[in-house]
Scaffold this active site. Structure first.
Site, PDB file in Angstrom:
ATOM      1  N   HIS A 294      73.859 -27.894 -16.149  1.00 21.78           N
ATOM      2  CA  HIS A 294      72.454 -28.018 -16.560  1.00 21.78           C
ATOM      3  C   HIS A 294      71.489 -27.875 -15.385  1.00 21.78           C
ATOM      4  O   HIS A 294      70.276 -27.762 -15.596  1.00 21.78           O
ATOM      5  CB  HIS A 294      72.239 -29.359 -17.271  1.00 21.78           C
ATOM      6  CG  HIS A 294      71.310 -29.268 -18.435  1.00 21.78           C
ATOM      7  ND1 HIS A 294      70.266 -28.351 -18.505  1.00 21.78           N
ATOM      8  CD2 HIS A 294      71.262 -29.968 -19.605  1.00 21.78           C
ATOM      9  CE1 HIS A 294      69.629 -28.507 -19.649  1.00 21.78           C
ATOM     10  NE2 HIS A 294      70.208 -29.471 -20.336  1.00 21.78           N
ATOM     11  N   ASP A 298      69.804 -23.459 -18.757  1.00 23.10           N
ATOM     12  CA  ASP A 298      69.074 -24.212 -19.766  1.00 23.10           C
ATOM     13  C   ASP A 298      69.804 -24.148 -21.106  1.00 23.10           C
ATOM     14  O   ASP A 298      70.517 -23.176 -21.398  1.00 23.10           O
ATOM     15  CB  ASP A 298      67.651 -23.673 -19.938  1.00 23.10           C
ATOM     16  CG  ASP A 298      66.803 -23.859 -18.689  1.00 23.10           C
ATOM     17  OD1 ASP A 298      67.071 -24.833 -17.946  1.00 23.10           O
ATOM     18  OD2 ASP A 298      65.903 -23.040 -18.447  1.00 23.10           O
TER      19      ASP A 298
END
Length: 322
Positions: A294, A298
């Protein structure tokens, strides 16, 4: 009639038969099985008691000999021990196994991946009915080429989709703070071996057709399992694919092969009823999982990538166009 007197129900002959718990002997208390009296039981009851690990001397008969119902009553109410122990075999001795060599490196890599990378996983269901039909047709005309599994077709879909999602085909040097987005797809194939999990690499997967991919998958898997894979064949991947084959489960949350930023996991294909318009048809469905870093990827990008792969897999003619 509704106002008729209520009568006590009669016990049917079936419930009142001699081997029923409801049966009561006509006279006197029955003899008990113990040290001073023989244990009377049929061979079937004795065999069942042996199987369950029950000492018949502890079972109180409801009559002149021990019946199955007496054994049931002992197991359910009288023993306080329940059925046989869970283990059907003698317990093994404890043993200590040192975590060394390949297994230690795997453990360290997995721990570092989970410690450094904030994982997230996205899972989508894909209708692979048409893809499985296409695969069957390709295999029917494969000649001396290797039989196609789902993996080469999935790799084609991945390679066709990645140019629009370069953030997924990447490696992240978090110490230097640099993400390298790779042009070529060097696809790692997580492979279970006797020595532990290995990840041989299909170099330039984007340049290979489906038959060449099938051949390379088999070659690399054999090399890894036989211990003949070279260090060059076990390093340099830019994205990893992990599959448990027929053990694939409903969904997986695979751990990223650090320093990569994504790992893809196809799950087991199952056949289920599915609505197509107003009709219910038998469809072959497969969940596709992707875990991402992450810090680099995204959620929207991961989901969009999987949806693009889904479109290709659900319309397999697109895999071979152009």
């Amino acid at each position: 009639a509704l106002d008729a007197p209520v009568e006590e129900p009669a016990i049917t002959p079936q419930l009142a038969k001699a081997d029923s718990p409801l049966h009561q002997p006509a006279a006197g208390p029955p003899p008990r099985a113990g040290e001073d009296s023989p244990i009377l039981a049929s061979p079937a009851v004795r065999a069942r008691a042996r199987e369950l690990g029950v000492d018949l001397a502890l079972v109180k008969p409801n009559g002149d000999h021990i019946r199955h119902t007496d054994l049931d009553a002992y197991l359910l109410y009288g023993s306080g021990q329940g059925y046989r122990p869970a283990g059907r075999v003698a317990p093994r001795a404890d043993e200590q196994v040192k975590v060394i060599g390949m297994r230690r490196r795997i453990a360290e890599n997995m721990a570092a991946s989970k410690r450094h990378i904030p994982h997230f996983t996205y899972v989508e269901e894909i209708d692979v009915t048409a893809l499985e039909e296409a695969r069957a047709q390709l295999n029917a005309h494969r000649g001396d080429r290797p039989k196609l599994t789902m993996l080469p077709l999935l790799i084609v879909a991945i390679c066709r989709t990645l140019p629009d999602f370069p953030m997924l085909n990447a490696r992240y040097d978090d110490e230097a703070g640099v993400v390298t987005r790779h042009g070529a797809v060097h696809l790692g194939m997580a492979t279970q071996t006797d020595a532990g999990l290995m990840v041989p690499v299909i170099r330039d997967a984007q340049d290979r057709n489906v038959w060449q991919l099938a051949t390379e998958i088999r070659r690399l898997a054999d090399a890894a399992r036989s211990g003949k894979a070279t260090s060059a064949e076990l390093s340099g991947s830019t994205l990893t694919l992990t599959s448990l084959g027929p053990l694939g489960g409903i969904a997986t949350t695979p751990v990223i092969n650090r320093p990569e930023v994504a790992i893809i996991g196809p799950n087991r294909v199952i056949e289920r009823p599915m609505f197509r318009g107003k009709e219910i048809v038998a469809a072959k469905l497969m969940n596709l999982s992707i875990s991402c870093d992450h810090r680099v990827v995204d959620g929207w990008d991961a989901a969009s990538f999987v949806q693009a792969v889904r479109k290709l897999l659900e319309t397999p003619v697109l895999l071979f166009e152009g």
